[in-house]
Design an enzyme around this catalytic site. Structure first.
Site, mmCIF file in Angstrom:
data_model
loop_
_atom_site.group_PDB
_atom_site.id
_atom_site.type_symbol
_atom_site.label_atom_id
_atom_site.label_comp_id
_atom_site.label_asym_id
_atom_site.label_seq_id
_atom_site.Cartn_x
_atom_site.Cartn_y
_atom_site.Cartn_z
ATOM 1 N N SER A 1 1.007 -0.881 0.133
ATOM 2 C CA SER A 1 -0.223 0.071 0.323
ATOM 3 C C SER A 1 0.618 1.160 -0.021
ATOM 4 O O SER A 1 2.027 0.933 0.167
ATOM 5 C CB SER A 1 -0.969 -0.604 1.436
ATOM 6 O OG SER A 1 -0.198 0.365 2.092
ATOM 7 N N LYS A 2 0.208 2.201 -0.074
ATOM 8 C CA LYS A 2 0.664 3.591 0.076
ATOM 9 C C LYS A 2 1.999 3.850 1.337
ATOM 10 O O LYS A 2 3.054 4.886 1.228
ATOM 11 C CB LYS A 2 0.073 4.930 0.061
ATOM 12 C CG LYS A 2 -0.751 4.722 -1.219
ATOM 13 C CD LYS A 2 0.026 5.972 -2.418
ATOM 14 C CE LYS A 2 -0.352 6.040 -2.791
ATOM 15 N NZ LYS A 2 0.887 5.924 -4.510
#
Ligand code: GLU
Length: 494
Positions: free
Chosen positions: A258-259
């Site tokens: 994820s980010k």
């Protein structure tokens, strides 16, 4: 080993966002498998979710696919015999297929309301039934009666009729082996919603069957959907393809990428300066290896050697250091001129060090700079920081504090700068070799170590203690600037 004759594979992204690294790797494996088997690679856009799919995302995905160099044989923009290749343009086909299954007794209309379904579920839970799925309430409604209710306008869904004697569903998976699911758990699941849209498990199978897909290579988040899809193939009377569910890509902490872990979309990597070939190489090796040794695998090798036999089922961990390493390998393999033209000069323009469309120096100067920086670069934009000293006015050069402390504010530094200034002032031939030859005798003359002589010179000219060889570093800066900087640095030297 599955049959690899007349292979047809597809990559079927939903345009609900950008193309992420996990999707990119799925696309790469499909592409490579098609190329290695002489098969056909199809791109299909699964845009049936109207609330989350956008044209813009489709364009971003197509652009990312092109940047990755994954050319498709059938799909958007290129067409093909099995189109259309957008699911929203295939809605009639899903309806036809669903109606056909109803007519043939493989599916049925269900009139249960949401409230009824919820009440049934609660009751089953209260009874602690071993099966808590759909109670099959509408399965045995007389077909003529059901049809009449539909025609009278009663809301309905269409459910698949899982044969009661179906037994276990065994999914044959080229990565996971045989995976067994209990058919009883599958429920008579919905293939058509009351709003007239097909469910994913239905639309996908109708398309994959109609498009003659032989191998389905996709993320293993879809493994649990697969037994339902097998049931749909069987109801449609279509051959079940070979599946290959590939692992998810995780961050270093073992959590879904994820980010928080950094860049996740393909275009972020492109914009960060990664080379398409290196990026494809890196992703291909996340979970596949031709021999367990090679880290650099050309696109050609991938396209000729890829096979599902060597795909790992373990989760792959995204390792940015390894990606940088591979990117560096590709950069280092470029010749100096290509590095100058494709990496160095575009980066200098992008950073506004060189005015757009202009080159401030002679070609030979860029070649020298390319030769100096290439071995020290793993990612294109790194050249900017390394070359910045060449684009700074002499009196504006900033000195790295640590470098000053370590090399300039040290006993002997002043003497080294004095000697260098003198040796270089008279030098006519301003080349790396001549500069080195001029500086070479200084350590002995001053009875100082080489580092103590050359590092202060480097800091004086570059502002920091890291740069290519002293000869190239000074040659690139130009004589007048080198002498001016040495003079200026004397004030900081002891
Ligand atoms: N559109 C689906 C997805 O993006 C495709 C899954 C599949 O390959 O069947 O997850």
């Amino acid at each position: 080993m599955s049959d690899t004759k007349n292979v047809r594979v597809r990559f079927a992204p939903s345009p609900t966002g950008k193309l992420h690294v996990g999707g990119a790797r799925t696309a790469i494996y499909n592409w490579a498998f098609a190329r290695a088997t002489g098969g056909t690679f199809i791109l299909r856009i699964d845009d049936t979710d109207p609330t989350r799919s956008t044209d813009e995302n489709t364009q971003v995905i197509l652009r990312a696919m092109r940047w990755l160099g994954l050319d498709w044989d059938e799909g958007p923009e290129v067409g093909g015999d099995y189109g259309p290749y957008f699911q929203t343009e295939r809605l009639d086909r899903y309806r036809e297929a669903a109606e056909r299954l109803v007519a043939e007794g493989h599916a049925y209309y269900c009139f249960c309301t949401a409230e009824k379904l919820a009440a049934d579920r609660e009751a089953a839970a209260a009874r602690k039934d071993s099966f808590q799925g759909y109670a099959r309430t509408c399965r045995d409604i007389d077909p003529a009666e059901a049809k009449a209710r539909v025609e009278a306008g009663e809301p309905y869904t269409i459910r698949i009729k899982v044969p009661l004697d179906r037994g276990d569903v065994v999914v044959r998976d080229a990565v996971h082996g045989d995976v067994t699911f209990n058919a009883r758990e599958l429920d008579d699941f919905i293939i058509f919603r009351s709003d007239g849209t097909p469910t994913y498990n239905f639309a996908t199978v109708v398309d994959d069957a109609e498009m003659g897909i032989t191998h389905i290579i996709r993320g293993d988040d879809h493994l649990s959907n697969t037994p339902r899809q097998v049931i749909v193939y069987e109801a449609l009377g279509a051959p079940v393809p070979t599946f290959a569910h590939i692992s998810m890509i995780l961050g270093a902490d073992g959590k879904k990428l994820s980010k928080r872990h950094g860049a996740t979309s393909v275009e972020e990597y492109r914009d960060a300066g990664y080379l398409s070939d290196a990026f494809v190489n890196y992703l291909a090796l996340l979970g596949w290896a031709p021999d367990g040794e090679s880290t650099v695998i050309s696109r050609e090798r991938l396209a000729s050697e890829f096979s599902l036999d060597h795909v790992s089922k373990n989760p792959a961990i995204m390792d940015p250091k390894k990606l940088d390493f591979i990117n560096g390998e590709y950069l280092h393999a470029m010749d100096d001129q290509a590095f100058a033209d494709e990496i160095l000069i575009p980066e200098l323009h992008a950073a506004d060090l060189e005015p757009a469309g202009e080159c401030l120096h002679e070609e030979a100067w860029y070649d020298m700079l390319a030769a100096a920086l290439k071995p020290r670069t793993t990612l294109g934009p790194q050249v900017v920081e390394q070359a910045a000293y060449l684009y700074t006015a002499d009196n504006e050069l900033e000195y790295d504090e640590k470098a000053v402390k370590k090399w300039l504010a040290k006993e002997g530094a002043r003497k080294a700068l004095d000697a260098a200034g003198e040796a270089l002032a008279g030098l006519e031939d301003w080349t790396p070799e001549a500069i080195e030859a001029a500086l070479d005798p200084i350590p002995e003359q001053l009875e100082m170590g080489k580092g103590k002589v050359f590092q202060p010179i480097r800091v004086a000219v570059v502002g920091s203690a890291a740069s290519p060889g002293i000869g190239e570093t000074l040659a690139l800066a130009g004589k007048e600037h080198v002498l001016a900087r040495i003079e200026r640095a004397k004030e900081l030297a002891s």
